[in-house]
Each structure stands twice: as structure tokens, then as C-alpha cells.
Motif scaffolding. Structure first.
Motif, PDB file in Angstrom:
ATOM      1  N   ALA A   1      -6.162  18.306   8.489  1.00  0.00           N
ATOM      2  CA  ALA A   1      -5.689  17.175   7.785  1.00  0.00           C
ATOM      3  C   ALA A   1      -6.354  17.244   6.365  1.00  0.00           C
ATOM      4  O   ALA A   1      -5.560  17.073   5.358  1.00  0.00           O
ATOM      5  CB  ALA A   1      -5.942  15.674   8.513  1.00  0.00           C
ATOM      6  N   VAL A  45      -4.098  14.614  16.921  1.00  0.00           N
ATOM      7  CA  VAL A  45      -4.563  13.617  15.926  1.00  0.00           C
ATOM      8  C   VAL A  45      -3.650  13.863  14.720  1.00  0.00           C
ATOM      9  O   VAL A  45      -3.829  14.897  14.267  1.00  0.00           O
ATOM     10  CB  VAL A  45      -5.954  13.380  15.636  1.00  0.00           C
ATOM     11  CG1 VAL A  45      -6.246  12.276  14.723  1.00  0.00           C
ATOM     12  CG2 VAL A  45      -6.548  12.940  16.960  1.00  0.00           C
ATOM     13  N   SER A  64     -12.463   7.322  11.349  1.00  0.00           N
ATOM     14  CA  SER A  64     -11.910   8.709  11.774  1.00  0.00           C
ATOM     15  C   SER A  64     -12.830   9.417  12.879  1.00  0.00           C
ATOM     16  O   SER A  64     -12.376  10.178  13.462  1.00  0.00           O
ATOM     17  CB  SER A  64     -12.283   9.448  10.388  1.00  0.00           C
ATOM     18  OG  SER A  64     -13.656   9.518  10.276  1.00  0.00           O
ATOM     19  N   LEU A  79      -7.914   9.811   8.812  1.00  0.00           N
ATOM     20  CA  LEU A  79      -8.820  10.841   8.816  1.00  0.00           C
ATOM     21  C   LEU A  79      -9.362  11.275   7.357  1.00  0.00           C
ATOM     22  O   LEU A  79     -10.581  11.822   7.298  1.00  0.00           O
ATOM     23  CB  LEU A  79      -8.289  12.199   9.326  1.00  0.00           C
ATOM     24  CG  LEU A  79      -7.755  11.898  10.756  1.00  0.00           C
ATOM     25  CD1 LEU A  79      -7.115  13.421  10.982  1.00  0.00           C
ATOM     26  CD2 LEU A  79      -8.750  11.532  11.487  1.00  0.00           C
ATOM     27  N   THR A  80      -8.542  10.695   6.322  1.00  0.00           N
ATOM     28  CA  THR A  80      -8.929  11.084   5.008  1.00  0.00           C
ATOM     29  C   THR A  80      -8.773   9.635   4.203  1.00  0.00           C
ATOM     30  O   THR A  80      -8.116   8.650   4.742  1.00  0.00           O
ATOM     31  CB  THR A  80      -8.167  12.069   4.164  1.00  0.00           C
ATOM     32  OG1 THR A  80      -6.653  11.723   4.159  1.00  0.00           O
ATOM     33  CG2 THR A  80      -8.457  13.396   4.793  1.00  0.00           C
ATOM     34  N   ASP A 102      -3.425  12.472  10.541  1.00  0.00           N
ATOM     35  CA  ASP A 102      -3.837  11.708   9.524  1.00  0.00           C
ATOM     36  C   ASP A 102      -2.734  10.900   8.748  1.00  0.00           C
ATOM     37  O   ASP A 102      -1.900  11.385   8.299  1.00  0.00           O
ATOM     38  CB  ASP A 102      -4.702  12.830   8.475  1.00  0.00           C
ATOM     39  CG  ASP A 102      -5.036  11.811   7.464  1.00  0.00           C
ATOM     40  OD1 ASP A 102      -5.332  12.583   6.408  1.00  0.00           O
ATOM     41  OD2 ASP A 102      -5.518  10.764   7.584  1.00  0.00           O
ATOM     42  N   LYS A 106     -12.110  11.180  17.555  1.00  0.00           N
ATOM     43  CA  LYS A 106     -13.089  12.367  18.068  1.00  0.00           C
ATOM     44  C   LYS A 106     -13.644  11.932  19.280  1.00  0.00           C
ATOM     45  O   LYS A 106     -13.915  12.568  20.444  1.00  0.00           O
ATOM     46  CB  LYS A 106     -14.436  12.363  17.148  1.00  0.00           C
ATOM     47  CG  LYS A 106     -13.825  12.989  15.576  1.00  0.00           C
ATOM     48  CD  LYS A 106     -15.219  13.264  14.941  1.00  0.00           C
ATOM     49  CE  LYS A 106     -14.888  13.482  13.408  1.00  0.00           C
ATOM     50  NZ  LYS A 106     -15.790  13.826  12.599  1.00  0.00           N
ATOM     51  N   TYR A 156      -4.423   5.793   5.979  1.00  0.00           N
ATOM     52  CA  TYR A 156      -4.132   4.217   6.047  1.00  0.00           C
ATOM     53  C   TYR A 156      -2.886   3.888   4.940  1.00  0.00           C
ATOM     54  O   TYR A 156      -3.128   2.960   4.330  1.00  0.00           O
ATOM     55  CB  TYR A 156      -5.682   3.640   5.523  1.00  0.00           C
ATOM     56  CG  TYR A 156      -5.620   2.243   6.219  1.00  0.00           C
ATOM     57  CD1 TYR A 156      -5.368   1.021   5.422  1.00  0.00           C
ATOM     58  CD2 TYR A 156      -6.144   1.980   7.523  1.00  0.00           C
ATOM     59  CE1 TYR A 156      -5.539  -0.308   5.941  1.00  0.00           C
ATOM     60  CE2 TYR A 156      -6.025   0.893   8.153  1.00  0.00           C
ATOM     61  CZ  TYR A 156      -5.889  -0.122   7.326  1.00  0.00           C
ATOM     62  OH  TYR A 156      -6.034  -1.783   7.965  1.00  0.00           O
ATOM     63  N   ASN A 157      -2.282   4.786   4.920  1.00  0.00           N
ATOM     64  CA  ASN A 157      -0.905   4.613   4.035  1.00  0.00           C
ATOM     65  C   ASN A 157       0.157   4.534   4.958  1.00  0.00           C
ATOM     66  O   ASN A 157       0.697   5.344   5.805  1.00  0.00           O
ATOM     67  CB  ASN A 157      -0.738   5.716   3.133  1.00  0.00           C
ATOM     68  CG  ASN A 157       0.607   5.256   2.223  1.00  0.00           C
ATOM     69  OD1 ASN A 157       1.089   4.674   2.516  1.00  0.00           O
ATOM     70  ND2 ASN A 157       0.399   6.551   1.192  1.00  0.00           N
ATOM     71  N   ASP A 164      -8.557  18.723  14.109  1.00  0.00           N
ATOM     72  CA  ASP A 164      -7.267  17.957  13.409  1.00  0.00           C
ATOM     73  C   ASP A 164      -7.977  17.340  12.313  1.00  0.00           C
ATOM     74  O   ASP A 164      -7.217  17.097  11.210  1.00  0.00           O
ATOM     75  CB  ASP A 164      -7.074  16.878  14.289  1.00  0.00           C
ATOM     76  CG  ASP A 164      -6.212  17.241  15.640  1.00  0.00           C
ATOM     77  OD1 ASP A 164      -6.214  16.711  16.757  1.00  0.00           O
ATOM     78  OD2 ASP A 164      -5.509  18.251  15.443  1.00  0.00           O
ATOM     79  N   VAL A 165      -9.029  16.870  12.203  1.00  0.00           N
ATOM     80  CA  VAL A 165      -9.664  16.262  10.643  1.00  0.00           C
ATOM     81  C   VAL A 165      -9.652  17.344   9.769  1.00  0.00           C
ATOM     82  O   VAL A 165      -9.220  17.056   8.624  1.00  0.00           O
ATOM     83  CB  VAL A 165     -11.080  15.544  11.130  1.00  0.00           C
ATOM     84  CG1 VAL A 165     -11.609  15.016   9.721  1.00  0.00           C
ATOM     85  CG2 VAL A 165     -11.110  14.557  12.254  1.00  0.00           C
ATOM     86  N   SER A 171       0.789  -1.047  -0.077  1.00  0.00           N
ATOM     87  CA  SER A 171      -0.031   0.009   0.011  1.00  0.00           C
ATOM     88  C   SER A 171       0.835   1.303  -0.073  1.00  0.00           C
ATOM     89  O   SER A 171       0.387   2.437  -0.196  1.00  0.00           O
ATOM     90  CB  SER A 171      -1.018  -0.089   1.003  1.00  0.00           C
ATOM     91  OG  SER A 171      -0.420  -0.477   2.187  1.00  0.00           O
TER      92      SER A 171
END
Lengths: 349, 266, 436
Positions: free
Chosen positions: A312, C90, C62, C53-54, C92, C66, C95-96, A308-309, A258
């Protein structure tokens, strides 16, 4: 003008000397910079180094010889996995430089095969074939034994050699921890690669590449052997990618499928377009943007009060906006556009 | 079918014998033969659609004839790939000029000189070929000077006048010091003055280089060529000196159309 | 020629600019203090975590950070732990693993966190577990059921799991099938990595002879038709799936299409009805709108109370916390997961005492963690020999978007440990919602 000045000016015109001098300057600067920065910045610079090496090779391939490769991530994967396998049991059978060379050799072997096949294809077909490669190669890692499947392979960077630690400490007064070691390795490799690539670009081979990307029919008539030249460009760029992959394995400390998705290939391409196709300085700028922009934007976002989200999510948005701006306002990329302005001022074009 | 050897005193430099090309149902060329002697200028003319372009492409290896053969210096020439032209001693120009827009004029010419270069990949990689480069630069500048455009050496072809660009394209072909130059409609887009200049250059070149040119402009052809071959509907209908060809009724008929009995022109 | 001069100038300027960022004063120190207090001040504790988060893994996952944030805010509002407020950061990673490495670098080297909490994902965390242990950073409660985080504390002394592990879950499911459906022909649908392999290993300890077909998928591909077709062709009338939620939705859709109706048994990873329902609607482009009820009759396991039990005292507490400190929107099971992890973390901080050090935290967990009482159905397995998380499961059935328990709470461990009924009383939260 004094004799020394005349002599220097004459020497400066010799491409090799020019490149070597710039390279040495770059190495020295790098030594001091890395020594004075925190491990975090060093880690970022290590990332920038391997991205810039891959970008340099890709910009020569795509910008110079006009072959669009959408699959360079696959070659990085080959270099990375070779390195991971060799470093798997801790200390490698030969010095680390040897491991990196081995990674390059294996990648070049694969690159030569692909290049020969691709040389017979044109434009969009090369892109399609390399895209297929980008998808296929990481998947191979999932199915072949000993390559760690989805989890991938851990990579432990060998210990910093004492002579290196001592030398750096004597020059800059800084210790070398494993993270910084990869940064030093990476930037040394980067300077060497760029000197060699710059030499090539200025040489007859480079001229041949530029000619065939401009107008391959005319180039052929002028005596250029298209197939040979194209394969050569491919091989050179994959050598760079293999080296970049080797460094990437050491910087990221894991090689998993990945990590080499199509995303990586496309991102590299976007970086060299941003910086300016066919220019090494453009490749460098593009890599710098790729490395520093996301983290800088996210930090800015959090300090501006975003969650944070959201912060990002801001990073890809910022990058995308910059890409759009460049494509609309400065389609030759940052360096390309600056050059055009320069040429126009000097009345060349 | 092979024809008897030419009756000219010297072996022709370049010869095409019995060349035929068919595209689908159309016979583009039919048993076309011609010869270029060393140091001479041969013109190939004919009305539109006569097959000049097809012939030209066959002559420089871009198209394979269905029948017939080519000979270089008496020896038969098999399939020639465009990149091999320079090695054989031939050079051609393109109708569209084909200049490299992202390289300077000098670099454009240097690409043509590639054949003379000694430096290979490894020399280039380690930046060691600067003496070789210098030689190439000198050679290229000399050719540019010969054509009177050396002042444009550092410029990009993009903004230059058409006549200058044509000269650069010619320079690029000339720098490989070919024995035979193949020119594809070299006079198109040129002013009468420039055409005269071009004629002068071609004639001057005959000391070292024979030329075959495919052309529309009669003035240029008649004033520059030693021999002329006329094509019509894919066949050679006349061949000889310019004067001979000019007077040949078959040629006039081909260009103007055969007069019909009641005066209409078909 | 001039362009190289320019390049050189650019390099020099860049170098000067970056070296102006200053030397790092901590660079040369190899401090052997009494304990490592990086990230700790008298009034604050810095904690960080990496999450998707993305990207494709973001839905659902994600929300975990929170939940953690909401609970920490709640605790901070009541004075924090031993007078210190928790600062939660947090990052991001999409998932890599490459990105996980980069942002973990940032958290450890730049932000200098005291500990990592809840970092999500097996392949992603694999990328950084060596780095964290080499740098002696507490790596608490990795959000993943891989046994790698806790079965070898000598290898990874600083890393701790939290949730149930996949192998134990496989065993519990296996035993349930063996006891209740001994004649079933079992097909397996597994993610092609550690997750699927561990689940399979656990299952085979109990129902090896009943398994007639094994199908695998790689995350990323969206066509599971070949796998479902193969399962159908094999005659399997019970399918056990160790997969992520997207693949629950996909297998359900494809089975609808091909008319395949086995008994479905999904790992708790892939069985959240609300999320799967939303994914079903999404993937089918609205054709399936009753997604959550499509899952009626599906079996799974649970180790935490869910939002379908609003009267459970923990859920009540979390609803209160979310209402007070959350971003709005309903309480979801992912938020519950996050808040529960945060609760256990606060317990660990308290056990570590006023003199908070990195070593102290890890030691406290190993020695006292096994006794922590919290929202999980079963106890934690923390000890000197194991850093694995909670061990208690209930086998459940989905009905109307809610779960119905089919068994008592069962506990087990990896390897050959037996499955036993858990005798402990379910814990209730303290009145102020903060562990004592």
C-alpha cells in the motif's frame, strides 16, 4: 485525390466537425469497452471519468488562462453535495440528467463569485485565495445542518432506466448494473465535456485565454478585456468541476468533508502537470494515471511478495517518483513534451 | 489649464494638453502639450530621462496624469483602460515586443484582431464560429503580407530573427486598423536596412493611420516624421518640423549640454 | 489537426487494449443458487478488510490487520476451519471515504472476497455499508463503536459490529461518575461526529446535571488550546474525552502548558498508554519523554485484556501466536484487538458449518453469536434484533502504563437498558488456541 477525399480533408479542418467526429468515435468505443469489462474495471473507469472532467476544466483554467487554482476540490464538493442532497430521499424530483445540470448550475454560481474576486488578484494570490477555499468549503459541510456533518451524506444512484439497459444490451450484449451505469454516465459526460472544451480552446475565446496567460500586458493592449476573460475561464472550469463532483458523488456513494480535502485539489493539479498543462489529452492521461496506477502498483507489490502494508505504501511512492521524473526530464508534461518533439521535427519551433 | 485650440486647419486627431505628472517629489512631466493630426507622423524625442516613457504611458492610458487632459477627435478622453484602446481606434506596441511565445505568429496577429471578431462565448463553445475565424485569418494574413512576413505565419515567434519579431508585433497592432498608432522606440535593435523599411511602412500607413513615435534614432525621426516634439526634464522645449527642430539651439543644448563660459561642457 | 488524429488513435488503442482484458464470465448471471459461495472453495476462504495503512490514522490502527493475519496464519497452520485455509487481504484506505469506496470495490468486485472483516472507521465505513448490503456481502465486525452497524438489522442485515459501542460506554462512565464522584463538575471533550455524539448521549443518561461545559474538535486540526482553555474557565474538575489517541496527547500537552489538572476520563478509543506516550513524545518534540506515566491517574474503560496483563491466558496465547507468526516487535493492544476479532470470526465460521455460504455465516452469527465465549469481558449481543457487539466493560485506572480495574465487569446496551454486573465466568482459551 478523389472528390470524397478532398471533401473529407476540408471538413476535417473545421474544428467543430473534427471534435464531434472524435467525440462520436470515443462514445462508441466507450460503449463497447464498458460493456465488455468487469464491474470492477467499470467502477475504476467511472472514477477516471469524473477525474478527467475535473482535470479538463482545471487544465483550461491553469494551463490555458494561467490562473493557478489550488482549490478545485471545493467546487467538486459543491457539485457533489448538491447531487447528494437532491438524491437524498431515493428518487430525485427530476431525471438524473437534471440533477447533474442542477449541480453544475449551483457550482457555476459559486464559481462566478470566486472568479470575479480572483480576477483582481495575480499569480500567487489567486493560489492562496483558492487554497483558502479548498479548506473552507468542506468545513462548511461540517457546520451546516442537513449536510451530514463528518459522516456525510449517502448517495444512492437511481435505478438504471430500462430503456438504457435494453439499448446497451442490444448493442453490446451486456447488462447494466448500477456501478456500470455510473461509468456510462461518466464517460458520456466526459466526451461531451471534452468536445465542448476542445471547441472553446480552438475558438477565439481560447486564443484570448492563451494570450493573457502568456503576457497579460500585451494582451490587454491588443484589446483583450482581462477581467472578463479570466472570470470566463474560471466559470468554465468550475462548471466542469461541478459536473465531476456530481459524478463523484454517484461513484463513491458518499459525500463527506474528508473526501474533499486539500489533497484532492493538489492531486488534480499534479495530474494535469504530469499529463501536460493546457492539453486535454494530458488531462486524460493524468487522470488515467491517478486512477489505475495506485491499484496496479499495489497489486504488483503484493504479487512480488511484499506485505499488504508495504504494498500500500508503494503506491504514493511510485506516483511521487513519476512526478519527479516528469518534472526533471519532461517539464512540459507527457503530452507537452511529446508535442515539443513533434514540433521540432516539423521545424515549427 | 486648457490652451487655445490649435491653429491647424483640421481638428487634431489626438491631443494632449497641459499634462503634468509627479512621482513622489519628482516632477516627471510639466505642462506638456502636443497634437497629432490625421495622416501625420509625430515624433517625440529628448535625452534620456526627459520623460518620454512617462508621456507615452499617459498617452495610451497606462498612467493617469495629475493635471491636464487628453482629447480624441476633439472630444475629451477620460481614463482610458488599455483594453479600450482598440475600440477607440488606437494601437500601441511595447518596447519588449510582448509577443505570445506559445502561439504561432498568425495567432499572435489574430489576437490583435480580436476587436473585429463577432464570435462570442457560446459560438465558441459549440464550435460554430468558423466563418468568423476564416475572416480573421484572412485579415491577419493580409497584414502579415503587407509587412512581408507572411511566410512565417505558422511558426512560433521563439526562434525567429529580431527584425521579423518586430514586424509581427507591428502587424498585431496594425490588424485592428487603428486611426492612431503609438510606437515605443520602434527602431531599437534594428539594422539600418530594417530601419529604412520601417520608415517606409510608417509613411505608407499615413494614408489610413497617423503615428506617434517615441524614438532615439535621429535618422529615423528626421526622415519619417512630419512634426517633432522635443522634451527635456519633463517639458516641451521645442516643437515643429524636423528641420526647424534640428536647427533649434535649445534642442542642441539639451542633447549636448549647455556650454559653460570657460569651455567645459556641463 | 494532427494532434486530434493522435488523440483519436490513442483512444482507439486504449479501447482495444482494455477490451482485450476480456469479458467477465460472471457478468450476466443472476444466480439464485442454494447459497452464495463467492470466495469459498473446498480448501480456502477469501476474506478482506479496509484499514488506514498510511496517513494520519495509521499509527496504531494499521496494526489491527497484522494481528488478524497472525491469528489466521496460526489457525491455517493447524488445518484451517473445516479444512479451509483463510486467505486474508488488506487494502489501504488512508482513512479517506473516497478511497474506502474504491478499495472496497476492488475487494468485492475484483478479488471477490467471501466476506469483509474488521473494516475500520465510522465515516469510512459509512461510505460502503450500503454497497455491501446491496451486494449481499457479509460485513463482519466493523472496527468502530458506532451503533449504526448493529442497531437496525433490518436496514443492514449483512453488517455486524464487534467492539463495545460508544453510547454504552458513555453510560457506563456516566454511572461510575454518578456513583463515585457525584459532586464533580464535568466538562466534555468530544470528536465532532457520531463518535462524540454517541458518547455524550450515553453520559447524559446518568450525569446530565453535572455537565458544565461541552467542547468539540474536528479531526485534522492540531490546536486544542481554545477547547482546553474553555474547559478550564468553566471550572470543570473532571473531563470526559471521547476522542482518538492523537487528541489524548494534545489535550494532555495543552493542559500541562496552561496548568489545568482535572481528573481525566478518556474513552477506551483514546487511552492506550503506549501509543499515547509515543504521540506525546512526538508532538512535544521530545520535551515530554515520560508520556506513559503522564497518564497516571487517568481513568478509562476496557472490554478486552491488555498487554499490561501478561499473565492473562488470552494475552499469553496472543504472545505465542505473535511470536510464531508475527512480524517481530512487541505485542501491542492493537494486535490484541485484531487477534480477538479474528478469534470471534473463526468461531462464526465454525458455527456456519461445512457447507459455507454467505447467508449461512450471517445466520450463524445472529443465532449463535450471543453464546460465543472469547477474550471479551462481556457477551456479544448478536440476535435477530441486534447486530451490536460486546457489551461488557470494566472501568479502569491507568498507573505506570498498566490498567487497574475499578469495577467488576458491567454489561449494558444502548437506549434505556440498565447497567448490570456480569455474572459470567471469564472464558479461557482452548489449549490449542483455536475455538472448538
Amino acid at each position: 485525390m478523389s472528390t470524397l477525399a478532398v471533401r473529407s480533408a476540408a471538413l476535417w479542418r473545421v474544428p467543430l466537425l473534427r471534435h464531434v467526429v472524435l467525440g462520436l468515435v470515443g462514445l462508441t468505443v466507450m460503449l463497447f469497452v464498458l460493456g465488455s469489462l468487469s464491474p470492477f474495471r467499470d467502477a475504476q473507469l467511472a472514477t477516471m471519468a469524473y477525474l478527467a472532467i475535473a482535470a479538463g476544466g482545471l487544465t483550461v483554467l491553469t494551463g490555458f488562462s494561467g490562473q493557478l487554482s489550488l482549490g478545485h476540490g471545493a467546487f467538486l464538493a459543491v457539485g457533489a453535495y448538491t447531487t447528494a442532497v437532491l438524491l437524498e430521499d431515493g428518487d430525485p424530483p427530476f431525471p438524473l440528467v437534471g440533477v447533474m445540470v442542477a449541480a453544475v448550475v449551483v457550482t457555476v454560481a459559486v464559481g462566478a463569485v470566486v472568479g470575479i474576486a480572483a480576477a483582481r488578484l495575480h499569480g500567487p494570490y489567486v493560489a492562496g485565495a483558492t487554497l483558502a477555499l479548498a479548506v473552507a468549503v468542506p468545513s462548511l459541510a461540517r457546520y451546516l445542518d442537513g449536510l451530514g456533518q463528518e459522516q456525510g451524506l449517502h448517495v444512492r444512484v437511481p435505478d438504471v432506466p430500462t430503456w438504457f439497459d435494453d439499448t446497451v444490451w442490444m448493442i453490446t450484449g451486456a447488462d447494466v448494473d448500477p456501478t456500470s451505469y455510473v461509468a456510462y454516465l461518466g464517460w458520456t459526460a466526459l466526451v461531451v465535456t471534452y468536445v465542448l472544451l476542445a471547441n472553446l480552446m480552438r475558438s477565439r475565446v481560447g486564443r484570448t485565454w492563451r494570450a493573457l496567460s502568456n503576457d497579460d500586458v500585451a494582451a490587454e493592449i491588443a484589446g483583450v478585456r482581462l477581467g472578463r476573460a479570466r472570470v470566463l475561464a474560471f466559470v468554465v472550469s468550475t462548471a466542469a468541476a461541478g459536473l465531476a463532483g456530481s459524478l463523484m458523488a454517484m461513484a463513491v456513494r458518499v459525500t463527506s468533508p474528508s473526501g474533499f480535502s486539500v489533497d484532492l485539489s493538489v492531486t488534480l493539479l499534479s495530474a494535469i502537470v504530469l499529463g501536460g498543462l493546457g492539453t486535454l489529452s494530458g488531462a486524460l492521461i493524468g487522470s488515467a494515471l491517478l486512477t489505475f496506477l495506485p491499484q496496479a502498483v499495489t497489486s504488483w507489490g503484493t504479487s512480488a511478495g511484499l506485505s499488504d502494508v508495504r504494498a500500500a505504501e508503494l503506491a504514493p511512492v511510485a506516483y511521487g517518483l513519476i512526478m519527479i521524473a516528469v518534472v526533471l526530464l519532461a517539464p512540459a508534461g507527457i503530452v507537452g513534451s511529446l508535442r515539443r518533439v513533434w514540433w521540432r521535427r516539423r521545424g515549427i519551433a | 489649464m486648457a490652451q487655445p485650440v490649435s491653429t491647424k486647419a483640421a481638428e487634431p486627431l489626438f491631443a494632449a494638453r497641459g499634462v503634468s505628472v509627479r512621482f513622489g517629489g519628482v516632477q516627471a512631466l510639466s505642462q506638456v502639450s502636443l497634437e497629432v493630426a490625421p495622416h501625420e507622423v509625430l515624433g517625440v524625442i529628448g535625452p534620456n530621462g526627459a520623460g518620454k516613457t512617462t508621456l507615452f504611458n499617459v498617452l495610451c492610458g497606462f498612467a493617469v496624469p495629475d493635471e491636464g487632459e487628453l482629447a480624441w477627435e476633439g472630444r475629451p478622453l477620460g481614463r482610458v483602460r488599455p483594453s479600450q484602446l482598440a475600440g477607440l481606434g488606437m494601437a500601441r506596441t511595447l518596447q519588449g515586443l510582448g509577443l505570445f511565445d506559445r502561439m504561432t505568429v498568425l495567432e499572435n496577429v489574430m489576437v490583435g484582431a480580436d476587436h473585429h471578431a463577432r464570435a462570442g462565448f457560446w459560438t465558441g463553445l459549440f464550435g460554430l464560429g468558423h466563418r468568423d475565424e476564416a475572416r480573421l485569418v484572412e485579415r491577419s494574413r493580409a497584414v502579415l503580407a503587407r509587412l512581408g512576413v507572411e511566410d512565417y505565419a505558422e511558426r512560433m515567434p521563439g526562434g525567429l530573427p529580431y527584425g521579423v519579431r518586430k514586424k509581427v508585433a507591428l502587424a498585431r497592432a496594425l490588424v485592428s486598423e487603428p486611426r492612431l498608432l503609438l510606437l515605443d522606440e520602434p527602431a531599437s535593435g534594428l539594422s539600418p536596412h530594417e530601419m529604412e523599411e520601417l520608415g517606409g511602412v510608417v509613411r505608407d500607413l499615413t494614408a489610413t493611420t497617423a503615428t506617434l513615435l517615441v524614438e532615439h534614432h535621429m535618422d529615423l525621426v528626421m526622415s519619417v516624421c512630419d512634426h517633432v516634439t522635443v522634451l527635456d526634464f519633463g517639458r516641451v522645449i521645442a516643437s515643429g518640423t524636423p528641420a526647424q527642430v534640428q536647427d533649434d539651439p535649445a534642442v542642441t543644448a539639451a542633447y549636448l549640454g549647455t556650454p559653460v563660459a570657460d569651455g567645459e561642457v556641463s | 489537426m494532427r494532434r486530434y488524429r493522435r488523440l483519436g488513435a490513442v483512444l482507439l488503442v486504449a479501447a482495444l487494449a482494455t477490451s482485450a482484458c476480456g469479458r467477465d464470465p460472471d457478468k450476466r448471471d443472476s444466480d439464485k443458487k442454494a447459497g452464495d459461495t463467492t470466495g469459498v472453495t473446498d480448501t480456502s476462504i477469501k476474506v478482506g478488510g479496509t484499514f488506514p495503512l498510511t496517513g494520519v490514522a495509521a499509527p496504531g490502527y494499521s496494526e489491527i490487520p497484522k494481528g488478524i493475519k497472525a491469528y489466521f496464519d496460526y489457525v491455517n497452520a493447524q488445518g484451517g476451519v473445516h479444512g479451509r485455509k483463510i486467505q486474508w487481504t488488506v487494502k489501504d484506505d488512508g482513512y479517506n471515504p473516497t478511497q474506502t469506496s474504491a478499495v472496497t470495490n476492488e475487494l468485492v468486485l475484483k478479488d471477490k472476497v467471501f466476506a469483509m472483516l474488521g473494516s475500520l472507521g465510522t465515516p469510512t465505513h459509512e461510505a460502503v455499508v450500503d454497497f455491501l448490503n446491496d451486494n449481499k456481502v457479509p460485513d463482519i465486525f466493523v472496527s468502530s463503536g458506532s451503533v449504526a452497524w448493529g442497531d437496525d438489522p433490518d436496514k443492514y442485515p449483512w453488517t455486524f459490529g464487534w467492539q463495545t459501542d460508544y453510547e454504552s460506554e458513555g453510560k457506563v462512565i456516566g454511572q461510575y461518575i454518578a456513583d463515585n464522584m457525584p459532586d464533580a463538575k464535568i466538562g466534555l471533550f468530544l470528536q465532532d461526529d457520531d463518535f462524540g455524539a454517541s458518547g455524550e448521549a450515553g453520559l447524559r443518561k446518568y450525569v446530565d446535571k453535572q455537565i458544565v461545559e461541552v467542547q468539540k474538535y474536528t479531526p485534522g486540526g492540531t490546536d486544542v488550546t481554545p477547547q482546553v482553555a474553555a474547559l478550564k474557565a468553566s471550572g470543570a474538575d473532571l473531563v470526559v474525552g471521547f476522542n482518538v489517541p492523537s487528541y489524548t496527547a494534545l489535550t494532555q500537552l495543552v493542559s500541562l502548558k496552561v496548568g489545568y489538572k482535572p481528573q481525566w476520563f478518556y474513552s477506551n478509543v483514546g487511552s492506550d498508554p503506549t501509543l499515547v506516550g509515543a504521540l506525546l513524545a512526538n508532538f512535544s518534540k521530545g520535551a515530554v519523554s515520560n508520556g506513559a506515566s503522564l497518564l497516571d491517574g487517568v481513568m478509562s474503560t476496557a472490554y478486552l485484556p491488555g498487554v499490561d496483563q501478561p499473565d492473562n491466558p488470552w494475552v499469553t496465547l496472543y504472545q505465542k501466536v505473535w511470536d510464531a507468526n508475527g512480524e517481530g516487535g512487541p505485542l501491542t493492544n492493537y494486535l490484541v484487538y485484531g487477534m480477538s476479532e479474528a478469534y470471534t470470526f473463526v468461531q462464526a465460521l465454525q458455527a456456519a458449518g461445512q457447507d459455507l455460504t454467505r447467508e449461512g455465516l450471517v445466520d450463524a452469527l445472529a443465532s449463535d453469536g450471543g453464546d460465543f465465549k472469547g477474550p471479551t469481558y462481556g457477551p456479544f449481543r448478536y440476535s435477530d434484533d441486534s447486530h451490536l457487539g460486546t457489551s461488557g466493560f470494566q472501568v479502569v485506572k491507568l498507573a505506570g502504563g498498566a490498567t487497574q480495574p475499578l469495577t467488576d465487569v458491567l454489561t449494558t446496551d444502548i437506549g434505556d437498558a440498565d447497567i448490570e454486573k456480569y455474572d459470567g465466568e471469564p472464558a479461557t482459551p482452548p489449549s490449542n488456541g483455536i475455538p472448538k
